[in-house]
Each structure stands twice: as C-alpha cells, then as structure tokens.
Design an enzyme around this catalytic site. Sequence first.
Site, PDB file in Angstrom:
ATOM      1  CB  CYS A  72       1.378  12.062  -5.057  1.00 40.15           C
ATOM      2  SG  CYS A  72       0.721  10.399  -4.885  1.00 40.15           S
ATOM      3  CB  CYS A 204      -6.368   9.350  -4.635  1.00 41.96           C
ATOM      4  SG  CYS A 204      -5.764  11.006  -5.043  1.00 41.96           S
TER       5      CYS A 204
END
Length: 261
Positions: A72, A204
């Site tokens: 991530c 993101c």
Amino acid sequence: MEFYKFDGAGNDFVIVDNRKECRQFSQEEVAMICHRRFGVGADGFMTLEAGENGYDFEMIYYNSDGRVGSMCGNGGRCIVAFAHILGLGKKLHFLGYDGPHDAEILTWDEGRRTGIVKLGMRNIPVADVRKVLDGWFLDTGSPHYVQRVKDLEHYDVVGEGRRLRNMTEYFPEGTNVDFIEDLSDGRLFVRTYERGVEDETWACGTGVTACAIVTGNHGVVARGGDFRVDFDATTGTIYDNVCLTGPVSLNFTGQWISSAQ
C-alpha cells in the site's frame, strides 16, 4: 492497545507499534477495528514490526476486510511518518510486502503533525505494462487496471469498479481499478476502487503510481490530495527510480479495547 490514526491524502489507516508485543491479529479483529460504525474506521490497518537484516522496520498491511494485503503506497508513506514520530529518523529503509523500500520525510510540522513524505516504489518492467480490455494492467506492489473515462467527477466509480475488479477471466486474483481523466492544467485526475476495501477510496498510492506510469504524467490529483510521481524510463526496458510523494497527517491517537477483553 495504543493506536495511531493517519491519513495519506484521505486514504486512512490505523497503525500500531508491534515491535515489543509481537501481537497476532485475527481477520475478525482487524475488520472490526477498521469498521466505520463499530470500530475506529479506516481503509486499512498496519503494524510496525521490528526490523532485521539492516531494515529499520517491517510493515505488515491488512485491508479493511481483515485480510493481509499487498503493498500500500499511502500506507507506506503513513507508516514512515509513524516511524519518524517513534524516533527512527527521517530517512528510513524498511521491508514491505513487495520487498525493500527507501523513504524520506521531506517536511514535517511537529505542531500540526502533518508533512510531505517521499516513498521509493518497486521497479516495473515495461513489458509488464499490458493492454487489457480498454485500458492497461500492471503491478506497482498491488495489481491495478487503469482505464480512461469521460466526466470522471460524475462517473460511477463504485459500480464500474466493482464490475471490473471481479472480472476473473482477466484478473484471476481480482484487481484494484483506477479511472483517469486529463485535467485542463495538465495534471491527471484519478479515482480508485480498491480491492479489499471494496469501495472507492479518496486516494490510492499504488494506483496513483500505476496511472502516472501508463500516461507519463508526473502530476496526479486524487479526491483527497495531490501527488508527484517520479520515475526513469530512459532504458526503454524498465521504469526505475519510481518515487511517490504526497501529504501525510496524524489525525489522532487512542486505545483499542477488544470485545474479547
């Protein structure tokens, strides 16, 4: 259990220092912590583990559904800010799901607990950026399908994102889905449906990186903030020196008391 709540351009995470207790977290407990009605509420959960073999720390990432996730990007930037608050320094070398990462705190306002963090991402072979359907598929630490659309501000990101994310004939393990549109100022507007969150997130990091690579646009705008993505593609065979830069904030700290107690 003491926790810290961070966000990276609106992409939010609960983070725990797990270097001493080495606590194990079940899928159910992580999902409850991330629940926005019954828990703290977050897109993901991370533990900062003790570093070995020259690493300052190890990052373990869980999606909000409680399952261990892949890399991530915004989570990586947030956990670097957390490590800085813990006293581990401003330039850090850590281990993530997809391997080693180098990161740097470029600015940090101690009073407001906010700053800019630069994170080194994985190199990506040019041959691994594939045309699929009406867009591109690549892995920037997590899998991403990128597609251009019109009127992105009003686009059905959740509906179309969920449909594409579950097209197992093209993406056997599922995929994150990024929709992109060029802005009038030359930057790229991105909205992302995230696998594991199963909803749109405000930003993101691995998705922003994927979108920058397939378009060559270094300036990216997400719903939660602005990013800079740098990379070198001069060899023609690999995108290397990939770096993701953007905002990070510490929102609050607290204590989690599990229902089992």
